[in-house]
Write an enzyme that holds these catalytic residues in place. Structure first.
Site, PDB file in Angstrom:
ATOM      1  N   ASP A   1     -33.047   4.501 -75.022  1.00 51.60           N
ATOM      2  CA  ASP A   1     -31.634   4.724 -75.348  1.00 51.60           C
ATOM      3  C   ASP A   1     -30.747   3.499 -75.183  1.00 51.60           C
ATOM      4  O   ASP A   1     -30.644   2.947 -74.097  1.00 51.60           O
ATOM      5  CB  ASP A   1     -31.102   5.872 -74.495  1.00 51.60           C
ATOM      6  CG  ASP A   1     -31.868   7.157 -74.743  1.00 51.60           C
ATOM      7  OD1 ASP A   1     -31.973   7.540 -75.898  1.00 51.60           O
ATOM      8  OD2 ASP A   1     -32.374   7.732 -73.784  1.00 51.60           O
ATOM      9  N   THR A   2     -30.078   3.145 -76.273  1.00 52.40           N
ATOM     10  CA  THR A   2     -29.172   2.004 -76.394  1.00 52.40           C
ATOM     11  C   THR A   2     -28.564   2.128 -77.779  1.00 52.40           C
ATOM     12  O   THR A   2     -29.052   2.908 -78.592  1.00 52.40           O
ATOM     13  CB  THR A   2     -29.967   0.674 -76.262  1.00 52.40           C
ATOM     14  OG1 THR A   2     -30.455   0.536 -74.931  1.00 52.40           O
ATOM     15  CG2 THR A   2     -29.143  -0.546 -76.599  1.00 52.40           C
TER      16      THR A   2
END
Length: 593
Positions: A399-400
């Site tokens: 997640d980013t």
């Protein structure tokens, strides 16, 4: 009959459309976006529009990138926010220079290996990853301001740049289907931490696909930063006090002094040529841009000349092997260069990205492009050394947000912003509308390791924006990136090779089925590269060949394709025309004018 028709028609709405969108079956075709005066590519349509609005208002690529970053905090808080970190590579058209903006915060002064042991963390990592000890200083806010003040057009204030995000936060934004599903999966964490600002129905659930989500607390935070600046508006005063109180309540050790001491860094980026065609630019340690550059060097060494076309069996095997070597080395030697432990790195960052080093590693690891998977690899420790006793083990994170902007003058901003694991720790400072990252989980609890946990130290950092220039002229070739923890250097390797070796346009390069070496992580070291599985995407033509060569192959389809990251690319051709692509594994788009 009529009853059946009514039942079918009732399903033609947000629920069925959301289910259809998250199937990610790749049944359609999306062509590249082409424009001349400016372009934005991000994982959320409304965030791309926010950036385009800033370009139309006279801002440049750097102004627009910050507008996108803030808008993504509203539209995709599952991955990013002002409570996380931010990094950028900036291409300046007038000088053809590439500069770096590093907004990764340091650990608290009180965070030591002894403290972690006293708290019961007896392995190689702080566990769970949502432990409040994993909160380091969030660097995004300062980085946003510094990008605007140092590189912006000068025509717009920070308040002007944040205005589209404030509008979205106050009035609400419809949530994309992929984001909604990832949000739903984190409901238990948000309920457990009391992060009601990230839930609807009085803190009960995540917003569903297409549901309009407003965040007035975040709008107030942005307004405060716009009025007072990052230092007084975020790192001091009410927001800083709320951050420290929230962390302390859950056992963390972040202090007001830690926040006040933060400053963005501006190191020289690292670069290396690929095929003598493009020069690829990456961030220096503790970010693992060295892994991407080393992997590209290893692939070039394994398949010299022009190389076979990407996505053939030989190329896939060679590229996986190149990445395994790169991970073994970067995870062993990459850490905060400003910390005393960096002296213990047996190989420097400059050595890691040297082409001669890559050629030696391909030979010493036994990489055979015509044969089977090599054993190991053990991390390299310099020419002639034997480091087989140094292996440790690894892990991924998905997640980013990554996005990029190119303006009509040819300036480009390759930008990445992250909470690390989804909502990070899930800790939401009271009344602020955002959650705090858990980037401290990237430390390893191993005394003497270059990335060992320590006070006022920056952990090994997974997030890396990419930039490529034409090797012969220094002109912009592409701003690019693929978000997703330890997928990021793997994504850089694959999309650059698809474009340079395969001649693919940005959208086609992003559409290609990917592979991902799983189970790697800086908090465990380099050892589990040895037995790391290789996830291959549905439709990947080399899956059976990789299995035959000894790779531990796993298959991923549907929403699980998000393990392969979500990338964006904006390339500039020799006529100055912009070609954009946005990853079909996400909710976004590339738009231009």
């Amino acid at each position: 009959g009529t009853g059946h028709r009514e039942a079918v028609m009732a399903g033609h709405g947000s629920k069925s459309w959301g289910e259809s969108a998250t199937a990610i079956e790749f049944k359609g075709r999306r062509g590249p976006t082409i424009a001349t005066r400016g372009m934005v590519a991000s994982s959320q349509t409304l965030a791309s529009e926010a950036g385009l609005r800033i370009l139309r208002a006279g801002g440049n690529a750097f102004d627009a990138a910050v507008a996108v970053a803030a808008a993504l905090n509203v539209c995709e808080p599952t991955s990013t926010g002002i409570g996380g970190d931010a990094f950028a590579l900036c291409y300046h058209a007038s000088s053809k220079d590439v500069t770096a903006v590093v907004g990764g915060g340091a650990s608290p002064a009180a965070l030591t290996l002894d403290l972690c042991r006293q708290r019961g963390h007896l392995g190689t990592e702080i566990a769970p990853s949502t432990d409040a000890l994993c909160v380091v200083v969030p660097g995004a806010c300062a980085a946003w301001e510094d990008v605007v003040t140092r590189h912006g057009s000068g025509k717009l204030t920070l308040g002007d740049v944040l205005a589209p995000a404030i509008e979205l936060a106050e009035h609400g934004a419809p949530i994309g289907p992929v984001t909604a599903e990832l949000w739903r999966r984190q409901e238990p964490l948000l309920r457990a931490t009391g992060a009601t600002c990230m839930l609807v129905d009085d803190g009960v659930r995540a917003p569903s696909a297409g549901e309009v989500f407003a965040n007035p607390q975040l709008a107030a935070t942005f307004r405060r930063v716009a009025a007072h600046g990052a230092k007084e508006g975020f790192y001091r005063g009410p927001i800083a006090e709320a951050i420290v109180a929230a962390v302390a309540e859950r056992g963390g050790v972040l202090t007001l002094e830690d926040l006040d001491a933060h400053a963005t860094r501006f190191p020289a980026p690292m670069s290396q040529t690929y095929r003598d065609d493009v020069r690829v630019w990456e961030l220096p340690p503790p970010n693992h841009g060295v892994a991407a550059l080393l992997a590209l060097n290893c692939l070039e060494a394994a398949l010299p000349g022009t190389g076979p076309p990407p996505h053939c069996m030989t190329w896939d095997h060679a590229s996986v092997e190149a990445m395994r070597v790169a991970f073994a080395d970067s995870l062993e030697h990459c850490g905060d260069p400003e910390h005393a432990d960096a002296v213990g790195a047996a190989v420097t960052a400059d050595e890691l990205v040297d082409k001669a080093y890559a050629r030696r590693r391909i030979v010493s690891c036994g990489v055979d492009t015509a044969g089977n998977r090599c054993e190991g690899p053990a991390p390299g420790g310099g020419e002639g050394s034997d480091d087989s006793d140094k292996t440790r083990g690894l892990r991924p994170s998905p997640d980013t947000v990554y996005f990029c902007v190119v303006d009509g003058e040819g300036n480009a901003c390759s930008f990445i912003n992250s909470n690390y694991d989804g909502f990070g720790t899930g800790i939401a400072p009271e009344g602020c509308g955002f959650t705090l990252q858990n980037r401290g989980h990237n430390f390893i609890l191993a005394e003497g390791h270059v990335n060992c946990v320590g006070p006022r130290k920056r952990p090994y950092h997974t997030i890396i924006p990419g930039m490529a220039t034409r090797a012969a002229t220094g002109d912009l070739y592409a701003a690019f990136g693929v978000m997703g923890g330890f997928m990021q250097p793997q994504g850089h390797l694959q999309v650059i090779s698809h474009m340079v070796d395969g001649g693919l346009d940005p959208q086609a390069a992003l559409d290609m089925p990917r592979w991902c070496i799983g189970g790697v992580g800086s908090e465990k070291g380099s050892g589990s590269v040895v037995d790391a599985p290789v996830a291959v995407e549905a439709g990947h033509r080399s899956a059976n060949d990789l299995l035959r060569r000894g790779h531990l192959v796993e298959h991923a389809a549907g929403l699980e394709r998000t393990v392969f990251g979500r990338g964006q690319i904006i390339a500039r051709d020799e006529r100055g025309v912009l070609w954009g692509g946005s990853d079909p594994r996400g909710d976004g788009c590339a738009i231009g004018f």
